[in-house]
Scaffold this active site. Structure first.
Site, PDB file in Angstrom:
ATOM      1  N   TYR A 267       0.722  -1.194   0.108  1.00  0.00           N
ATOM      2  CA  TYR A 267      -0.014   0.024   0.050  1.00  0.00           C
ATOM      3  C   TYR A 267       0.945   1.289  -0.079  1.00  0.00           C
ATOM      4  O   TYR A 267       1.563   1.585   0.960  1.00  0.00           O
ATOM      5  CB  TYR A 267      -0.900   0.015   1.372  1.00  0.00           C
ATOM      6  CG  TYR A 267      -1.937   1.056   0.996  1.00  0.00           C
ATOM      7  CD1 TYR A 267      -2.243   1.834   0.232  1.00  0.00           C
ATOM      8  CD2 TYR A 267      -2.636   1.295   2.425  1.00  0.00           C
ATOM      9  CE1 TYR A 267      -2.951   2.992   0.267  1.00  0.00           C
ATOM     10  CE2 TYR A 267      -3.312   2.270   2.879  1.00  0.00           C
ATOM     11  CZ  TYR A 267      -3.765   3.027   1.598  1.00  0.00           C
ATOM     12  OH  TYR A 267      -4.626   4.136   1.555  1.00  0.00           O
TER      13      TYR A 267
ATOM     14  N   LYS B 125      -1.371  -1.415  -4.345  1.00  0.00           N
ATOM     15  CA  LYS B 125      -2.569  -0.401  -3.732  1.00  0.00           C
ATOM     16  C   LYS B 125      -1.827   0.902  -3.677  1.00  0.00           C
ATOM     17  O   LYS B 125      -1.043   1.121  -3.069  1.00  0.00           O
ATOM     18  CB  LYS B 125      -3.069  -1.016  -2.726  1.00  0.00           C
ATOM     19  CG  LYS B 125      -4.023   0.041  -2.152  1.00  0.00           C
ATOM     20  CD  LYS B 125      -4.870  -0.261  -0.815  1.00  0.00           C
ATOM     21  CE  LYS B 125      -5.875   0.888  -0.363  1.00  0.00           C
ATOM     22  NZ  LYS B 125      -6.359   0.717   0.871  1.00  0.00           N
TER      23      LYS B 125
END
Length: 304
Positions: free
Chosen positions: A135, A164
């Site tokens: 992420y 992400k």
């Protein structure tokens, strides 16, 4: 190996009035997303108040959620701890409990240099055999994961399946795509200030890792589909612009303040955020209720 595609919803950790974890609430949310077309869930991300959960709570969430969600919907768990050793230990625990996948951020507050960050992520990803994702969210953790680092992970870790992105840069998305090709699925956040969902899908990305799906799961599932036909392009664009004001509202304050308020409006389990996060009250709460009512969200998803 499973690769996230479509609408990857980061759900909050539901709490009881006492502040304890609402285990039945987790089950209700899992069933709700299964019913309404969400592709997979992220549990214990920033929207899950992960930094305010104890280590024991985090382990129990993995145990219970994995057991309940297995066979219903894939679940990835936020696995980042301050040190590499702690992160690896938790990762191995989650793998042993049957987790579908794990998500790593840069350890918050530490600000490691890029070479050290790369070694940290490589060590964590290589410590397990289940799918892992990163992420990239420098606004919350203070460190930017560079495209070359993401490319190195793709080269060295076969179980690195998804990136992400929460970066306000289409150039960054393009650079990542150039390095990873189709080996790693790229999904982006739905933060309106960045507005990168449509650009991510346009460059061949695979979906949106979002918080909007907590409130409009079916709509986010349609918005987030990879673009393989002009009909999907047009529907994604139409729905994105229609629900853009809702996404703006959900980001009035840090996640999950507004998300929890919206879930409570719908009668879905959420509870209050843990302090120091405040509960949404007053004029903003009324604005949120009005918006959700006028958009037909309460009528469609309300459980009261």
């Amino acid at each position: 190996m499973y690769k996230p595609t479509g609408s990857w919803v980061a759900i909050p950790t539901p709490f009881n009035e006492s502040g304890s974890i609402d285990w039945k609430g987790f089950e209700v949310l899992i069933d709700h997303h299964k019913k309404h077309g969400t592709s997979l869930l992220l549990v214990m991300g920033s929207a899950g108040e992960v930094t305010m959960l104890s280590a024991d709570e985090r382990k129990e969430i993995v145990r219970r959620v994995t057991k309940y969600a297995k066979g219903k919907i894939p679940v990835f768990f936020g696995a980042t701890f301050p040190t590499t050793e702690e992160t690896i230990k938790f990762s191995k625990f989650a793998e042993a409990e049957g987790a579908d996948g794990l998500v790593y951020t840069a350890p918050p507050y530490l600000l490691p240099p890029q070479t050290a960050l790369a070694e940290h992520l490589l060590a964590c990803a290589k410590s397990v055999s289940i799918p892992v994702a990163i992420y990239n969210n420098p606004s919350r953790v203070g460190v930017y994961i560079e495209p070359d680092t993401i490319g190195r992970l793709a080269d060295e870790c076969p179980n690195f399946v998804a990136d992400k992105e929460a970066m306000p840069s289409v150039q960054h998305l393009v650079e990542v795509k150039r390095r990873v090709g189709d080996r790693v699925h790229i999904l982006c956040c739905d933060f309106p200030k960045y507005s990168i969902i449509l650009p991510t899908l346009a460059i061949g990305g695979h979906g949106a890792a979002n918080i909007g799906g907590n409130i409009i799961p079916e709509e986010m599932a349609l918005i987030s589909r990879p673009w393989d036909s002009i009909d999907k392009v047009e529907e994604s664009r139409r729905l994105y612009f229609k629900y853009y004001p809702l996404l703006e509202a959900l980001y009035w304050f840090s996640n999950p303040i507004v998300i929890k308020a919206a879930l409570n409006i719908l009668g879905l389990p959420a509870g209050k955020p843990r302090r120091p996060y405040p509960e949404l009250v007053g004029e903003k709460l009324e604005q949120l209720k009005t918006m959700m009512r006028e958009m037909g969200i309460i009528e469609k998803y309300g459980c009261k």
